[in-house]
Design an enzyme around this catalytic site. Structure first.
Site, PDB file in Angstrom:
ATOM      1  N   ASP A   1      72.244 -24.287 -13.229  1.00 40.69           N
ATOM      2  CA  ASP A   1      72.521 -23.669 -11.931  1.00 40.69           C
ATOM      3  C   ASP A   1      71.587 -24.108 -10.821  1.00 40.69           C
ATOM      4  O   ASP A   1      71.048 -23.279 -10.094  1.00 40.69           O
ATOM      5  CB  ASP A   1      72.540 -22.140 -12.082  1.00 40.69           C
ATOM      6  CG  ASP A   1      73.746 -21.680 -12.869  1.00 40.69           C
ATOM      7  OD1 ASP A   1      74.868 -21.829 -12.369  1.00 40.69           O
ATOM      8  OD2 ASP A   1      73.574 -21.171 -13.996  1.00 40.69           O
TER       9      ASP A   1
ATOM     10  N   ASP B   1      73.319 -25.897 -18.441  1.00 38.82           N
ATOM     11  CA  ASP B   1      73.887 -25.030 -17.413  1.00 38.82           C
ATOM     12  C   ASP B   1      72.765 -24.407 -16.584  1.00 38.82           C
ATOM     13  O   ASP B   1      72.453 -23.239 -16.703  1.00 38.82           O
ATOM     14  CB  ASP B   1      74.719 -23.935 -18.102  1.00 38.82           C
ATOM     15  CG  ASP B   1      75.108 -22.825 -17.149  1.00 38.82           C
ATOM     16  OD1 ASP B   1      75.572 -23.138 -16.047  1.00 38.82           O
ATOM     17  OD2 ASP B   1      74.934 -21.649 -17.509  1.00 38.82           O
TER      18      ASP B   1
ATOM     19  N   ASP C   1      78.122 -21.155  -7.206  1.00 43.24           N
ATOM     20  CA  ASP C   1      77.416 -20.348  -8.206  1.00 43.24           C
ATOM     21  C   ASP C   1      76.177 -21.100  -8.697  1.00 43.24           C
ATOM     22  O   ASP C   1      76.292 -22.000  -9.517  1.00 43.24           O
ATOM     23  CB  ASP C   1      78.349 -20.035  -9.389  1.00 43.24           C
ATOM     24  CG  ASP C   1      77.638 -19.190 -10.449  1.00 43.24           C
ATOM     25  OD1 ASP C   1      76.615 -18.575 -10.121  1.00 43.24           O
ATOM     26  OD2 ASP C   1      78.124 -19.155 -11.601  1.00 43.24           O
TER      27      ASP C   1
ATOM     28  N   LYS D   1      82.724 -20.638 -20.904  1.00 44.66           N
ATOM     29  CA  LYS D   1      81.390 -21.239 -20.979  1.00 44.66           C
ATOM     30  C   LYS D   1      81.192 -21.839 -22.358  1.00 44.66           C
ATOM     31  O   LYS D   1      81.682 -21.290 -23.353  1.00 44.66           O
ATOM     32  CB  LYS D   1      80.348 -20.164 -20.714  1.00 44.66           C
ATOM     33  CG  LYS D   1      78.947 -20.701 -20.546  1.00 44.66           C
ATOM     34  CD  LYS D   1      78.057 -19.675 -19.871  1.00 44.66           C
ATOM     35  CE  LYS D   1      76.671 -20.243 -19.687  1.00 44.66           C
ATOM     36  NZ  LYS D   1      75.803 -19.333 -18.954  1.00 44.66           N
TER      37      LYS D   1
ATOM     38  N   ASP E   1      83.689 -23.458 -14.128  1.00 46.26           N
ATOM     39  CA  ASP E   1      82.328 -23.610 -13.592  1.00 46.26           C
ATOM     40  C   ASP E   1      81.813 -24.933 -14.147  1.00 46.26           C
ATOM     41  O   ASP E   1      81.742 -25.105 -15.374  1.00 46.26           O
ATOM     42  CB  ASP E   1      81.476 -22.409 -14.056  1.00 46.26           C
ATOM     43  CG  ASP E   1      80.027 -22.481 -13.590  1.00 46.26           C
ATOM     44  OD1 ASP E   1      79.424 -23.559 -13.697  1.00 46.26           O
ATOM     45  OD2 ASP E   1      79.490 -21.441 -13.160  1.00 46.26           O
TER      46      ASP E   1
ATOM     47  N   HIS F   1      83.822 -22.476  -9.812  1.00 42.20           N
ATOM     48  CA  HIS F   1      82.428 -22.176  -9.504  1.00 42.20           C
ATOM     49  C   HIS F   1      81.750 -23.522  -9.375  1.00 42.20           C
ATOM     50  O   HIS F   1      81.653 -24.266 -10.354  1.00 42.20           O
ATOM     51  CB  HIS F   1      81.752 -21.377 -10.627  1.00 42.20           C
ATOM     52  CG  HIS F   1      81.882 -19.900 -10.460  1.00 42.20           C
ATOM     53  ND1 HIS F   1      81.266 -18.999 -11.290  1.00 42.20           N
ATOM     54  CD2 HIS F   1      82.544 -19.175  -9.523  1.00 42.20           C
ATOM     55  CE1 HIS F   1      81.551 -17.776 -10.884  1.00 42.20           C
ATOM     56  NE2 HIS F   1      82.324 -17.850  -9.819  1.00 42.20           N
TER      57      HIS F   1
END
Ligand code: RNT
Ligand code: ZN
Length: 416
Positions: A295, A293, A325, A227, A258, A285
Site C-alpha cells: 500500500d 501488498d 487505497d 486478496k 485491488d 482499488h
C-alpha cells in the site's frame, strides 16, 4: 512559449495520432475518483484505540497524523482542493463519530453516527462511499470474521454488514448520489489450513445472510474485494480471487480488484477486459504494492498506466468505480493523498490520449509493425502540456507541494 501555446502545440501533435486532447480533458473532468479517508490517520479510525490488524499495516512516523474527526476533515479539505477533477470520499465504518453520545459497537452502528460526515459531504457536494470494517476489533477472532466456525462471531459480523449497507443507503438518500459499499474481510490463515472449503462455505453463507436483508440497488452498489494474502495470513485467504469472482457473479455484486492483492507478476490490467465483458460494473482499488501488498502511494508507473489504459480502451470509464487505497505514514499524509490522486488522474489522462483507434485498426489488419511503432512513438508525445492544461481547467495548481508545506508549517506541526 506560454501555457496556451505550449498546449496548442501539444494538441496538434496528438492530432497527428488521431487523438483529440480536448475531448480527453473534458472527459476526465467528469470522471469521479473516490478518496480513501484512511490515509489521513494511518487507518486508526475513531471507534477504538486498538492497533491496526487484519493483515494490513501502516509504517512510518512522519508527524502530523489527524487525531480527531475535525483534524481529519480539515486535512481532507486541504488535500481535495489540490486534486484536479471530481473527488468522492470513501469512509470506513471505524470512522463513526460518537461525539458526546454513547458509543455503539460495530454491529449496532447507525446512520446518525455518520451525521457529521454527511454534513461535511453535503457542504462540499461530495458523494460518500462506504466500507464495513472487519478488522481492528476484538470480534476478529483467530483471524476470522464472517467465516469463523463460531456462530456468535459470524452473527456479529453479519449484523455489521447489514448495518453498513443501511448507512450507505442513508448517505445516498441524503446526498442524492449512489454509494458503493465495499466488503473486504481479512479472514485467512497463517498456517496451511487443513480444511479449505469449510471457511469459504461459511463465508458464502454469511454473505448470503447479509444480502438476504436486502438493499436498494438505486441507492447502493455492493462490491466484494479479494486478496491473495496478508501479514500473518500468508497461507490462505478465504475471499480469494476465485471466491470473489464466483460469488460476485452469482449474486449481482461488483467484483473489486485491488492491484496490491495478487501475485506480484499478475496484472490487474489484464483482468479488466474480461471483467468488463462479464460484469455491468467493476470496481478498482488503485494502490502500489512494493514486493508485497504494501500500500505505497500511487505513482505514475507502468502498472497504473496499464490499469488506466485497459479501463479506458475497454469503454470502462463509466462502468468502473474508481478508488484509491494506500496508507503511508512515512511522508506528509496530505502530500501522499494528493500525489497518489494526481498519479492516477495522470494515468487516466494518459490513457485518454492513447491512439487507441489507430492501434486497434492496425491490430485487426494484422499490421503489427505499425501497431508496435505507433504505440512506442506516442510515449514521447508532449503529454506534460496536456496534463498542465487539465490542471489549469480544473482550477488547481500544477505545482502544489509548496501549499502542502505551508499547511504543514501552520497546522500539522502543532500536532504532537
Ligand atoms: C486491505 C484492503 C482494504 C483495505 C481498506 C482499509 O488489504 O485493500 O481495501 O486497505 O479497506
Ligand atoms: Zn483495497
Amino acid at each position: 512559449m506560454d501555457q496556451r501555446e505550449y498546449y496548442e502545440y501539444a494538441r496538434s501533435r496528438y492530432l497527428e495520432y488521431g487523438v483529440d486532447t480536448e475531448s480527453a480533458i473534458n472527459r476526465l473532468l467528469g470522471v469521479p475518483v473516490s478518496l480513501h479517508c484512511w490515509q489521513g490517520d494511518d487507518v486508526r479510525g475513531f471507534d477504538s484505540d486498538g492497533a491496526l490488524d487484519g493483515g494490513i499495516q501502516t509504517t512510518g512516523n512522519y508527524p502530523g497524523a489527524a487525531r480527531t474527526p475535525g483534524e481529519l476533515m480539515a486535512d481532507i479539505d486541504e488535500a481535495v482542493k489540490l486534486m484536479p477533477g471530481k473527488t468522492r470520499l470513501n469512509l470506513h465504518a471505524c470512522y463513526a463519530i460518537f461525539g458526546d453520545g454513547p458509543r455503539a459497537d460495530r454491529d449496532a452502528l447507525r446512520p446518525e453516527h455518520f451525521d457529521a460526515w454527511v454534513r461535511f459531504a453535503a457542504e462540499r457536494d461530495l458523494a460518500l462511499d462506504f466500507n464495513p470494517t472487519y478488522f481492528s476489533h476484538p470480534m476478529l477472532k483467530n483471524g476470522l470474521t464472517l467465516s469463523s466456525p463460531d456462530k456468535e462471531v459470524r452473527d456479529f459480523w453479519i449484523r455489521h454488514g447489514i448495518c453498513c449497507i443501511r448507512i450507505a443507503e442513508h448517505f445516498a438518500r441524503k446526498l442524492g448520489k449512489k454509494s458503493l459499499v465495499n466488503f473486504w474481510m481479512p479472514d485467512g490463515y497463517k498456517e496451511t489450513p487443513a480444511d479449505r472449503i469449510g471457511p469459504r462455505r461459511r463465508m458464502a453463507e454469511s454473505l448470503d445472510a447479509i444480502l438476504a436483508a436486502g438493499y436498494d440497488p438505486d441507492l447502493v452498489a455492493v462490491s466484494l474485494e479479494s486478496k491473495v494474502f496478508g501479514i500473518g495470513v500468508e497461507s490462505y485467504t478465504v475471499v480469494s480471487a476465485e471466491f470473489c469472482t464466483e460469488y460476485a457473479a452469482r449474486h449481482g455484486l461488483v467484483p473489486l480488484f485491488d492491484n496490491g492483492h495478487y501475485h506480484p507478476t499478475e496484472s490487474v490490467a489484464d483482468k479488466i477486459p474480461t471483467a468488463l465483458l462479464f460484469n455491468d460494473r467493476i470496481a478498482l482499488h488503485v494502490t502500489r504494492g512494493v514486493r508485497w501488498d504494501s500500500d505505497h502511494v500511487c505513482r505514475f508507473n507502468d502498472e497504473i498506466r496499464d490499469i488506466a489504459l485497459e479501463t479506458v480502451r475497454c469503454g470502462g470509464l463509466d462502468r468502473a468505480y474508481l478508488a484509491l487505497d494506500y496508507f503511508d505514514a512515512s511522508v506528509n499524509r496530505i502530500a501522499a493523498w494528493v500525489a497518489g490522486m494526481r498519479a492516477f488522474r495522470m494515468a487516466l489522462l494518459y490513457a485518454l490520449c492513447w491512439p487507441h483507434e489507430k492501434a486497434a485498426a492496425f491490430q485487426d489488419g494484422a499490421e503489427f509493425t505499425d501497431m508496435l511503432v505507433i504505440t512506442e512513438q506516442i510515449k514521447t508525445a508532449p503529454f506534460a502540456a496536456v496534463w498542465e492544461e487539465f490542471c489549469r481547467r480544473a482550477g488547481v495548481p500544477a505545482d502544489w507541494l509548496p501549499e502542502v508545506k505551508e499547511y504543514e508549517r501552520k497546522v500539522l506541526s502543532a500536532r504532537c
